[in-house]
Design an enzyme around this catalytic site. Structure first.
Site, PDB file in Angstrom:
ATOM      1  N   HIS B 204     -25.642  23.666  -3.023  1.00 12.77           N
ATOM      2  CA  HIS B 204     -27.054  23.465  -2.705  1.00 12.77           C
ATOM      3  C   HIS B 204     -27.841  24.489  -3.495  1.00 12.77           C
ATOM      4  CE1 HIS B 204     -30.463  22.268  -0.055  1.00 12.77           C
ATOM      5  NE2 HIS B 204     -30.889  23.447  -0.443  1.00 12.77           N
ATOM      6  N   CYS B 205     -28.707  24.035  -4.376  1.00 17.67           N
ATOM      7  CA  CYS B 205     -29.417  24.958  -5.252  1.00 17.67           C
ATOM      8  C   CYS B 205     -30.816  25.231  -4.712  1.00 17.67           C
ATOM      9  CB  CYS B 205     -29.512  24.359  -6.655  1.00 17.67           C
ATOM     10  SG  CYS B 205     -30.230  25.497  -7.850  1.00 17.67           S
ATOM     11  N   PRO B 206     -31.101  26.449  -4.264  1.00 18.85           N
ATOM     12  CA  PRO B 206     -32.444  26.727  -3.749  1.00 18.85           C
ATOM     13  C   PRO B 206     -33.519  26.705  -4.834  1.00 18.85           C
ATOM     14  CG  PRO B 206     -31.094  28.713  -3.721  1.00 18.85           C
ATOM     15  CD  PRO B 206     -30.218  27.616  -4.179  1.00 18.85           C
ATOM     16  N   GLY B 209     -34.275  23.201  -5.117  1.00 13.10           N
ATOM     17  CA  GLY B 209     -34.738  22.665  -3.843  1.00 13.10           C
ATOM     18  C   GLY B 209     -34.007  21.419  -3.400  1.00 13.10           C
ATOM     19  N   ASN B 210     -32.744  21.270  -3.806  1.00 16.51           N
ATOM     20  CA  ASN B 210     -32.000  20.059  -3.459  1.00 16.51           C
ATOM     21  C   ASN B 210     -30.517  20.363  -3.598  1.00 16.51           C
ATOM     22  OD1 ASN B 210     -31.594  17.402  -2.744  1.00 16.51           O
ATOM     23  ND2 ASN B 210     -32.429  16.522  -4.613  1.00 16.51           N
TER      24      ASN B 210
END
Lengths: 145, 364
Positions: B204-206, B209-210
């Site tokens: 999950h890549c902050p 954002g997804n």
């Protein structure tokens, strides 16, 4: 009138649902198990069922096939910064339409006359082939299962 | 359809005319427009018709009537976009005029192309469905539970909530997901931030954002690679500019002009590192999740574990990961919900005309 209509539909329609699971032995590509479920033994031929599942498996394999065509599509998409997908249908989507047509055709010709209904796996997240078994309504009697 | 006698006839002869009245066409494909409702309440049912994204159980947010989706906590995406846009603007405004004059006029063109590619890849990564698996319907969940109970009573060796499958001669354990009520397919993982099972879950890549999964990994890879080129390019150009410029000066203007340099200096190493790491993952057909857990490197103590998904050929792996046909979104967020009040899965979807006179019960 409506409540009894619902009851009648529920009583008279669905007897059971069978879920044909995914077959992961060749990897993560979408394939379904050809094992014949015991609940369908009285309704349809084993060969017929296996034929349907095998055709579906071939169609899904065609959708996910890595070949010259898919590479070309991938490169073209990359070069246009993937904006080409706004106006073009992907190869996978084209095959999915073929699959939907095939399932409808199978339902019309083979499964509906036997009181069965195939649900397109795409509606179940490509996880299962759901087969709905309908009650036998001969002689106006409801036959339980 | 011709009426046929069923030769297998388990429980006596079946009157096929009863079954002919089932309309499989009514079910249709999920993307087909629903048929117009029969009966009196046309306006009402059409006005109340909701799309599936409105009742989506995961923690996602939808925009543009379901066309765009992001994770609920997309807090850092504006920062990412802001940093990229700001740095690039400063570059175009302060450095390009000088460099066009003194070096070559290709510089803004290359910069512009890279910038456009970075932004488009970023938006594609952020707004696409990463490969979310829809949760199991009530019937399917019940069927799976029954299978688990049946197997638990017959053999005690495997724990009840895992399923072992053999993929390319390698034993892989599939775990049961309690939230989605299904056995997770191989390489699928449940993201706790988005509360969804995602196929070929990477991480999950902050910043984006997804989640990064099967459907948007190639965009993510394109984003980080193009971003590394962009930051390296800006870094190089600004350094050239400052070196070639005769006057020194320590004013505010100079500080602002030098800020792209500083931003790029700090980010280029991490982004280059990330690109290198993901290039390794692509070449070996691994996900970040598998690499971190050491699923195939023998850390689990089992001998001879190899990655069953790898084609053992760098070129083949790269093609499979980056150029494979793009799978469709499985969650059908713009599809319509059936008009019944109860959840669609539990109710029979087929209308039997033999019972129905003028009914407003419709089939989706």
């Amino acid at each position: 009138v409506r409540p009894s209509l619902q009851d009648l539909r529920q009583q008279a329609s669905i007897a059971a649902k069978v879920f044909v699971q995914r077959d992961y032995t060749t990897g993560t590509i979408c394939q379904f198990q050809t094992k014949f479920p015991s609940e369908l033994e009285t309704r349809i031929d084993k060969q017929q069922f296996e034929e349907t599942i095998r055709t579906l498996n071939n169609l899904y394999a065609e959708a996910e096939k890595l070949g010259g065509r898919s590479y070309l599509e991938g490169c073209l998409a990359c070069v246009t910064a993937y904006t080409i997908f706004l106006c073009m249908e992907t190869h996978y989507e084209k095959v999915l339409k073929k699959i939907a047509k095939y399932i409808q055709e199978q339902n019309d010709k083979i499964y509906a006359p036997r009181g069965l209904l195939l649900t397109d796996p795409i509606e179940r997240g490509l996880r299962v082939v759901e087969i709905t078994i309908f009650e036998d309504q001969s002689n106006g009697r409801i036959e339980g299962r | 359809m011709s009426a046929r006698r069923d030769p297998a006839g388990g429980g006596g002869t079946m009157k096929n005319c009863e079954y002919r009245q089932i309309e499989p066409q009514g079910l249709g494909t999920p993307n087909a427009a629903p048929p117009p409702p029969a009966g009196a309440n046309d306006a009402d049912t059409r006005a109340k018709r909701r799309r599936k994204w409105e009742v989506f159980p995961g923690k996602n947010r939808f925009y543009c009537d379901g066309r765009i989706m992001v994770a609920r906590q997309s807090g850092v995406l504006p920062l990412t976009l802001g940093l990229i846009v700001l740095t690039s603007c400063l570059f175009f405004v302060f450095d390009c005029p000088f460099l066009v004059e003194h070096v070559t006029s290709c510089i803004p063109a290359i910069g512009g192309a890279l910038f456009a590619f970075v932004i488009i890849s970023l938006l594609q990564t952020s707004f696409r469905d990463p490969g979310i698996l829809p949760r199991a319907t009530a019937d399917e969940a019940a069927y799976t539970e029954k299978q688990i109970d049946d197997s638990a009573s017959s053999s005690y060796r495997p724990p009840p909530r895992t399923l072992e499958v053999i993929i390319n001669q390698q034993v892989v354990k599939l775990k049961y997901c309690f939230t989605c009520k299904m056995f997770r397919p191989p390489r699928t993982s449940h993201c706790s931030l988005c509360d969804n099972c995602v196929e070929r879950f990477d991480h999950h890549c902050p910043w984006v954002g997804n989640c990064v999964g099967k459907r948007n990994y190639r965009f993510f890879y394109a984003f980080i690679v193009s971003l590394s080129f962009l930051t390296a390019f800006i870094f190089g150009c600004v350094t050239t500019h400052l070196t070639l410029r005769s006057q020194g000066g320590k004013g505010l203007i100079t500080a602002v002009q030098e800020s792209p340099l500083i931003v790029c200096f700090f980010s280029v190493w991490s982004i280059l590192g990330l690109s290198g790491f993901h290039t390794y993952l692509v070449a070996s057909n691994l996900t970040t999740n598998e690499d971190i857990k050491g699923s195939w490197s023998g850390n689990s103590g089992v001998q001879n574990t190899v990655n069953p998904y790898s084609y053992n050929n760098i070129f083949a792996n790269c093609c499979a990961v980056l150029c494979a046909p793009l799978p469709p979104s499985l969650i059908d967020r713009r599809g319509f919900l059936p008009t019944q009040e109860s959840p669609p899965a539990a109710q029979p979807q087929v209308e039997l005309p033999v019972f129905v006179g003028k009914s407003d019960l419709t089939v989706v």
